[in-house]
Design a protein around this motif. Structure first.
Motif, PDB file in Angstrom:
ATOM      1  N   UNK A 169      -9.864  -8.615   4.723  1.00 30.75           N
ATOM      2  CA  UNK A 169      -9.455 -10.020   4.641  1.00 30.75           C
ATOM      3  C   UNK A 169      -8.552 -10.260   3.442  1.00 30.75           C
ATOM      4  N   UNK A 170      -7.685 -11.251   3.594  1.00 30.07           N
ATOM      5  CA  UNK A 170      -6.959 -11.808   2.452  1.00 30.07           C
ATOM      6  C   UNK A 170      -7.008 -13.309   2.627  1.00 30.07           C
ATOM      7  N   UNK A 171      -7.564 -13.988   1.628  1.00 23.98           N
ATOM      8  CA  UNK A 171      -7.732 -15.432   1.760  1.00 23.98           C
ATOM      9  C   UNK A 171      -8.566 -15.737   2.992  1.00 23.98           C
ATOM     10  N   UNK A 172      -8.022 -16.529   3.877  1.00 27.98           N
ATOM     11  CA  UNK A 172      -8.786 -16.895   5.074  1.00 27.98           C
ATOM     12  C   UNK A 172      -8.456 -15.987   6.252  1.00 27.98           C
ATOM     13  N   UNK A 173      -7.493 -15.079   6.049  1.00 28.65           N
ATOM     14  CA  UNK A 173      -7.058 -14.251   7.173  1.00 28.65           C
ATOM     15  C   UNK A 173      -7.902 -12.983   7.294  1.00 28.65           C
ATOM     16  N   UNK A 174      -8.370 -12.702   8.511  1.00 27.88           N
ATOM     17  CA  UNK A 174      -9.100 -11.464   8.774  1.00 27.88           C
ATOM     18  C   UNK A 174      -8.271 -10.621   9.733  1.00 27.88           C
ATOM     19  N   UNK A 175      -8.144  -9.329   9.409  1.00 30.16           N
ATOM     20  CA  UNK A 175      -7.254  -8.481  10.204  1.00 30.16           C
ATOM     21  C   UNK A 175      -7.995  -7.765  11.322  1.00 30.16           C
ATOM     22  N   UNK A 176      -7.243  -7.475  12.409  1.00 23.48           N
ATOM     23  CA  UNK A 176      -7.876  -6.892  13.597  1.00 23.48           C
ATOM     24  C   UNK A 176      -7.684  -5.380  13.717  1.00 23.48           C
ATOM     25  N   UNK A 177      -7.017  -4.771  12.757  1.00 24.56           N
ATOM     26  CA  UNK A 177      -6.867  -3.321  12.793  1.00 24.56           C
ATOM     27  C   UNK A 177      -5.706  -2.851  13.654  1.00 24.56           C
ATOM     28  N   UNK A 178      -4.964  -3.772  14.238  1.00 24.70           N
ATOM     29  CA  UNK A 178      -3.829  -3.405  15.096  1.00 24.70           C
ATOM     30  C   UNK A 178      -2.530  -4.032  14.619  1.00 24.70           C
TER      31      UNK A 178
ATOM     32  N   UNK B  53       0.941  -6.260   8.632  1.00 26.03           N
ATOM     33  CA  UNK B  53       0.991  -7.409   7.734  1.00 26.03           C
ATOM     34  C   UNK B  53       1.803  -7.054   6.506  1.00 26.03           C
ATOM     35  N   UNK B  54       2.527  -8.030   5.983  1.00 23.15           N
ATOM     36  CA  UNK B  54       3.248  -7.855   4.717  1.00 23.15           C
ATOM     37  C   UNK B  54       2.409  -8.516   3.630  1.00 23.15           C
ATOM     38  N   UNK B  55       2.148  -7.768   2.582  1.00 23.92           N
ATOM     39  CA  UNK B  55       1.255  -8.270   1.540  1.00 23.92           C
ATOM     40  C   UNK B  55       1.927  -8.146   0.186  1.00 23.92           C
ATOM     41  N   UNK B  56       1.855  -9.219  -0.590  1.00 23.28           N
ATOM     42  CA  UNK B  56       2.349  -9.147  -1.960  1.00 23.28           C
ATOM     43  C   UNK B  56       1.165  -8.773  -2.840  1.00 23.28           C
ATOM     44  N   UNK B  57       1.116  -7.515  -3.327  1.00 19.92           N
ATOM     45  CA  UNK B  57      -0.103  -7.067  -4.012  1.00 19.92           C
ATOM     46  C   UNK B  57      -0.239  -7.601  -5.438  1.00 19.92           C
ATOM     47  N   UNK B  58       0.820  -8.210  -5.962  1.00 22.26           N
ATOM     48  CA  UNK B  58       0.776  -8.687  -7.348  1.00 22.26           C
ATOM     49  C   UNK B  58       1.523  -7.723  -8.257  1.00 22.26           C
TER      50      UNK B  58
ATOM     51  N   UNK C 150      -5.568  -6.165  -2.921  1.00 21.88           N
ATOM     52  CA  UNK C 150      -5.523  -4.901  -2.201  1.00 21.88           C
ATOM     53  C   UNK C 150      -6.309  -5.012  -0.919  1.00 21.88           C
ATOM     54  N   UNK C 151      -5.755  -4.465   0.137  1.00 20.32           N
ATOM     55  CA  UNK C 151      -6.566  -4.289   1.336  1.00 20.32           C
ATOM     56  C   UNK C 151      -6.516  -2.811   1.686  1.00 20.32           C
ATOM     57  N   UNK C 152      -7.457  -2.373   2.496  1.00 16.15           N
ATOM     58  CA  UNK C 152      -7.413  -0.998   2.998  1.00 16.15           C
ATOM     59  C   UNK C 152      -6.522  -0.981   4.218  1.00 16.15           C
ATOM     60  N   UNK C 153      -5.567  -0.057   4.206  1.00 16.83           N
ATOM     61  CA  UNK C 153      -4.699   0.098   5.369  1.00 16.83           C
ATOM     62  C   UNK C 153      -5.181   1.255   6.215  1.00 16.83           C
ATOM     63  N   UNK C 154      -4.849   1.226   7.484  1.00 15.28           N
ATOM     64  CA  UNK C 154      -5.122   2.391   8.327  1.00 15.28           C
ATOM     65  C   UNK C 154      -4.151   3.498   7.956  1.00 15.28           C
ATOM     66  N   UNK C 155      -4.542   4.745   8.199  1.00 15.69           N
ATOM     67  CA  UNK C 155      -3.596   5.829   7.946  1.00 15.69           C
ATOM     68  C   UNK C 155      -2.356   5.632   8.810  1.00 15.69           C
ATOM     69  N   UNK C 156      -1.202   6.174   8.377  1.00 16.64           N
ATOM     70  CA  UNK C 156       0.033   5.968   9.139  1.00 16.64           C
ATOM     71  C   UNK C 156       0.007   6.722  10.472  1.00 16.64           C
ATOM     72  N   UNK C 157       0.783   6.224  11.385  1.00 11.65           N
ATOM     73  CA  UNK C 157       0.929   6.877  12.683  1.00 11.65           C
ATOM     74  C   UNK C 157       1.999   7.951  12.521  1.00 11.65           C
TER      75      UNK C 157
END
Ligand code: GDP
Length: 475
Positions: free
Chosen positions: A407-416, A419-424, A444-451
């Motif tokens: 999650x970031x703020x109120x947004x929860x990600x679905x794993x698919x 997203x563009x994230x400004x990490x600070x 910071x969020x955890x990203x899936x490994x790259x395809x």
């Protein structure tokens, strides 16, 4: 405290290394770091890049096309489990690609490379071969080095003292209240020993919780038991005693002291003398971003942990360990892992922060000896970069697919979804990182490994790191 037996063990290990070195030169590369620092991912990426001849512009031997063949061979040490390279690679490349299982214990993998040495004469006289024996082990285990020089009483007094200052004090409440009820001089009671070990272990584990994120918490096996989970070798804990206390026979104190001594003799010594002392090169992965985000206490604690780790590499003339431990290691990389979680414009700053912590840690550990390199590294890069315009301002962002449930703020990600994230931004002055004030400022969020679709994994500075660690062995 080093005995003849230890020297004999070293000699035996050394002879074995020497004999196998006569046939084919061998580099023993240690890969360590605290839990979740990125050891498994690093080794998997390194081996994959060499086996598949990935383009590595800054790793000279590969870039110059001098490595003709790379393959895995049976590892030399029968007493170590094999690093599960194939399983880890399968996890990363499966259809539901995911990060591999993290390191829980020591393991080893032998990678053999055939190469053409640099230079005219060498080119004319053909091929050479080198074994790279990669040894993966939990960094927690290095924190046990000081135990070799401490009696049970000294260790108890030190551990108690450090648990009585903030932020540890709050974490130690349950354990402290049990201690107040235990009399070290009274007859031993196994249940009391078990309970004390339990509460002590959960105090250590809470220090590892995400809020506090303490790093320096020996004994190492209490946090990372490896094959010793549930073993009586771990059924001890410090008691509230002075450093010079002496215990009556049959007392709780005597029982704890005996178990502590067994732990040191049967667990700590064999690791240091049998495995650690034989390494030639070492990379220490550091999850500096998590510590930065957790705040100044976590940063100072990380610094203390790195000082303890560096003490294991100390080569000072008057160190009792100098003759035995770490005398061969001549190159060490400290790598701030997961650098793909920040924009490259912050990489220099991340390196500067890690450099500052390591410098202070080195000074504290009276360290001298090996060449040290500092790198912001991503063994497997899960993000790319983009610039977002927001309220008239350009924000340097990273783009990737956050893992399901992040999650970031109120947004929860679905794993698919990407997203563009400004990490600070990291502070330009590294001192600021140690003073704190960054708590929660980074995202910071955890990203899936790259395809990868069967191609090589993208990375950041894996090649430069390999060149520093191994490049000279291919000249
Ligand atoms: P270990 O406990 O030191 O073996 O740590 P792992 O190698 O298992 O890494 C722990 C976690 O960190 C992984 O599951 C990933 O989520 C993350 N990680 C490790 N390396 C990288 C990297 O290069 N990039 C990114 N984005 N995440 C990483």
């Amino acid at each position: 405290r080093t005995s003849l037996i230890d020297s004999a063990r070293i000699a035996a290990g050394g002879l074995k290394d020497f004999a196998s070195g006569l046939a084919t030169p061998t580099v023993r590369l240690g890969v360590t770091g605290l839990a979740r620092a990125g050891k498994t991912v690093f080794i998997t990426a390194l081996v994959h890049a060499l086996l598949n001849q990935t383009r590595l512009p800054l790793f000279d031997a590969q870039a110059q096309g001098r490595i003709s063949r790379a393959y895995l061979e049976p590892q030399p040490d029968d007493d170590l489990p094999r690093f599960a390279y194939e399983d880890h690679l399968a996890a990363l490349t499966a259809e539901d690609r995911r990060w591999p299982e993290s390191t829980r214990r020591i393991s080893q993998l032998r990678l053999t490379l055939d190469y053409t040495p640099q230079g005219f004469i060498a080119r004319n006289f053909g091929r050479d071969r080198v074994h790279i024996d990669i040894v993966d082990y939990p960094g927690e285990w290095l924190l046990d080095l000081p135990l070799l020089g401490l009696s049970y009483q000294e260790w108890s007094a030190e551990t108690l003292a450090s648990s009585r200052v903030s932020p540890r004090l709050a974490l130690a409440r349950d354990w402290h209240s049990l201690l107040a009820a235990l009399d070290p001089m009274k007859p031993a009671d196994e249940q009391q020993a078990v309970k004390a070990a339990e509460l002590f272990t959960s105090y250590l584990a809470r220090g590892r919780g995400t809020d506090v994120s303490l790093s320096a918490l020996p004994p190492g096996r209490f946090l990372m038991p490896g094959d010793l989970a549930g073993s009586p070798l771990l059924t001890f804990a410090p008691l509230d005693v002075t450093a010079d206390a002496s215990f009556p026979r049959g007392s709780l104190g005597a029982l704890m002291a005996r178990r502590y001594d067994s732990y040191v003799a049967k667990v700590v010594k064999p690791f240091f003398f049998g495995h650690f002392a034989r390494l030639d090169r070492q990379i220490i992965l550091v999850d500096a971003l998590t510590a930065l985000n957790a705040g100044a206490d976590a940063m100072r604690d990380l610094q203390k942990a790195l000082a303890d780790v560096l003490a294991a590499f100390r080569q000072g003339a008057n160190s009792w360990a100098s003759a035995l431990v770490g005398r061969r290691i001549d190159r060490i990389v400290f790598a701030a892992a997961k650098a793909d979680l920040i924009h490259h414009t912050s990489h220099d700053r991340l390196e500067a922060i890690l450099g500052l912590i390591v410098k202070d840690a080195a000074a504290r550990a009276e360290y001298s000896g090996a060449d040290i390199d500092i790198a912001a590294l991503a063994a497997i890069r899960a993000t790319r970069e983009a610039t977002l315009r927001q309220k008239g301002e350009d924000l340097p962002c990273i783009v990737g697919i956050p893992q399901r449930g992040e999650t970031i703020g109120t947004e929860t990600f679905d794993g698919e979804t990407e997203a563009a994230i400004f990490p600070g931004d990291l502070p330009a002055n590294p001192e600021e990182a140690l003073r704190g004030g960054l708590e929660g400022a980074l995202r910071f969020v955890k990203f899936r490994p790259p395809l990868t679709a069967g191609r090589s994994f993208p990375h950041i500075r894996l090649d430069r790191t390999l060149e520093f660690l191994l490049g000279d062995r291919f000249r």
